[in-house]
Design an enzyme around this catalytic site. Structure first.
Site, PDB file in Angstrom:
ATOM      1  N   LYS A 147     -52.259 -19.329 -13.949  1.00 58.33           N
ATOM      2  CA  LYS A 147     -53.671 -19.398 -13.576  1.00 58.33           C
ATOM      3  C   LYS A 147     -54.203 -18.005 -13.259  1.00 58.33           C
ATOM      4  O   LYS A 147     -53.439 -17.096 -12.911  1.00 58.33           O
ATOM      5  CB  LYS A 147     -53.884 -20.349 -12.396  1.00 58.33           C
ATOM      6  N   LYS A 149     -50.175 -12.859 -13.297  1.00 62.48           N
ATOM      7  CA  LYS A 149     -49.623 -13.048 -14.644  1.00 62.48           C
ATOM      8  C   LYS A 149     -49.631 -11.752 -15.454  1.00 62.48           C
ATOM      9  O   LYS A 149     -48.615 -11.374 -16.052  1.00 62.48           O
ATOM     10  CB  LYS A 149     -50.428 -14.143 -15.355  1.00 62.48           C
ATOM     11  N   LYS A 168     -61.121 -11.775 -20.176  1.00 63.57           N
ATOM     12  CA  LYS A 168     -61.438 -10.609 -19.337  1.00 63.57           C
ATOM     13  C   LYS A 168     -60.946  -9.316 -19.979  1.00 63.57           C
ATOM     14  O   LYS A 168     -61.389  -8.229 -19.625  1.00 63.57           O
ATOM     15  CB  LYS A 168     -60.795 -10.752 -17.950  1.00 63.57           C
ATOM     16  N   ASP A 219     -55.374 -21.505 -16.798  1.00 64.40           N
ATOM     17  CA  ASP A 219     -56.225 -22.466 -16.095  1.00 64.40           C
ATOM     18  C   ASP A 219     -56.889 -23.451 -17.055  1.00 64.40           C
ATOM     19  O   ASP A 219     -57.158 -24.591 -16.712  1.00 64.40           O
ATOM     20  CB  ASP A 219     -57.391 -21.762 -15.368  1.00 64.40           C
TER      21      ASP A 219
END
Length: 292
Positions: A13, A18, A44, A130
């Site tokens: 998530k 990560k 992102k 997510d």
């Protein structure tokens, strides 16, 4: 005969660490002498920042928006120790599917046989965990990645995201999809955090690959735009990331996990909440896990 490229997907998530974990794995693999590409699959587009001194790179989708045809080498940028860095990118805010960047980038690289041309040993996909979306499932669904690892803390929403990932892996396992290598337990400082993760992996028929504590060394390194492997190679944290990379090098057998249904996961979490409260008040010992 061409060598087999080991392709690995790391899910988790948002905000769980990560990309930090992935970049340190890539750096450690590179230090071990392997040719590595890190493939950022988060809209992102910041997966590879710490491999490149904190600098963003143009994404595959950004480049495609500027021109109709793109050569894969236009979107590959080298970082720390020669690591090849790619960011799939995402759509303009509010427009399109966030997973489209992964689909487009993977197709582009397959068509142009880039992995073979660069003679890579490892391709590491850093994927947002997510969102249950076709694009984000590509590395699993199409069997692009050989092994999948998920980064999770002991927080419920991180465990929830990991459990959802397990459902996706199980769904595609009979159609040639990637299988689960294990859980990378991140931010494991409190003793109860390790107990929670250990109990979760036991319930879901998987395993913990490595326990990574929260460390100020990571923060210091990232503020410099670097991985811990590069900025603090002699630190305890760097040794843990190196150990994790070695386990990934030696990993050969992945499996189909046994995800919990939503009701089972909620019941499991509720029992742990009661257990931690009892532990805090001194009613039970921490390792009374078998009773929950």
């Amino acid at each position: 005969m061409a060598k087999k490229i080991k392709q690995i997907a790391i899910y988790g998530k948002g905000g769980i660490g990560k990309s930090t974990t992935t970049s340190n794995i890539s750096a450690a693999l590179s230090n071990a002498g392997y040719k590595v590409m890190q493939f950022g699959c988060d809209p992102k587009s910041d997966s590879t920042d710490t491999l490149r001194g904190g600098k963003y790179i143009p994404t595959v989708l950004d480049t495609l928006r500027e021109k109709n045809a793109v050569k894969a080498h236009e979107v590959i940028h080298q970082g720390f120790n020669g690591i090849y860095c790619v960011e799939a990118g995402g759509p303009a805010p509010g427009v399109g599917c966030a997973g489209r960047g992964i689909i487009t980038a993977v197709q582009l690289f397959k068509q142009q046989r880039v992995f073979e041309e660069l003679d890579l040993d490892y391709v590491i996909y850093d994927v947002l965990g997510d969102v249950v979306c076709g694009g984000f499932a590509v590395p699993i669904r199409e069997g692009i990645a050989e092994h999948v690892f998920t980064v999770s803390s002991a927080d419920f929403m991180a465990v929830y995201a990991a459990n959802n990932l397990f459902k996706g892996i199980k769904k595609y396992s009979n159609a040639g999809g990637a299988l689960l290598g294990g859980v990378i337990a991140n931010s494991i400082n409190a003793p109860y955090a390790k107990e929670i993760i250990d109990d979760f992996v036991e319930k879901t028929n998987t395993k913990v690959v490595e326990y990574i504590p929260r460390s100020v060394t990571v923060t210091q390194s990232e503020l410099q735009g670097k991985t811990t492997i590069e900025a603090a190679p002699d630190s305890e944290q760097a040794k843990i990331y190196t150990s994790l990379a070695e386990k990934i090098i030696n990993h050969t057998e992945s499996r189909v996990p046994s995800p919990l249904e939503v009701e089972e996961l909620r019941e499991w979490a509720s029992k742990w909440a009661d257990h931690l409260l009892a532990f805090e008040t001194g009613e039970v010992g921490l390792n009374a896990v078998g009773n929950i």
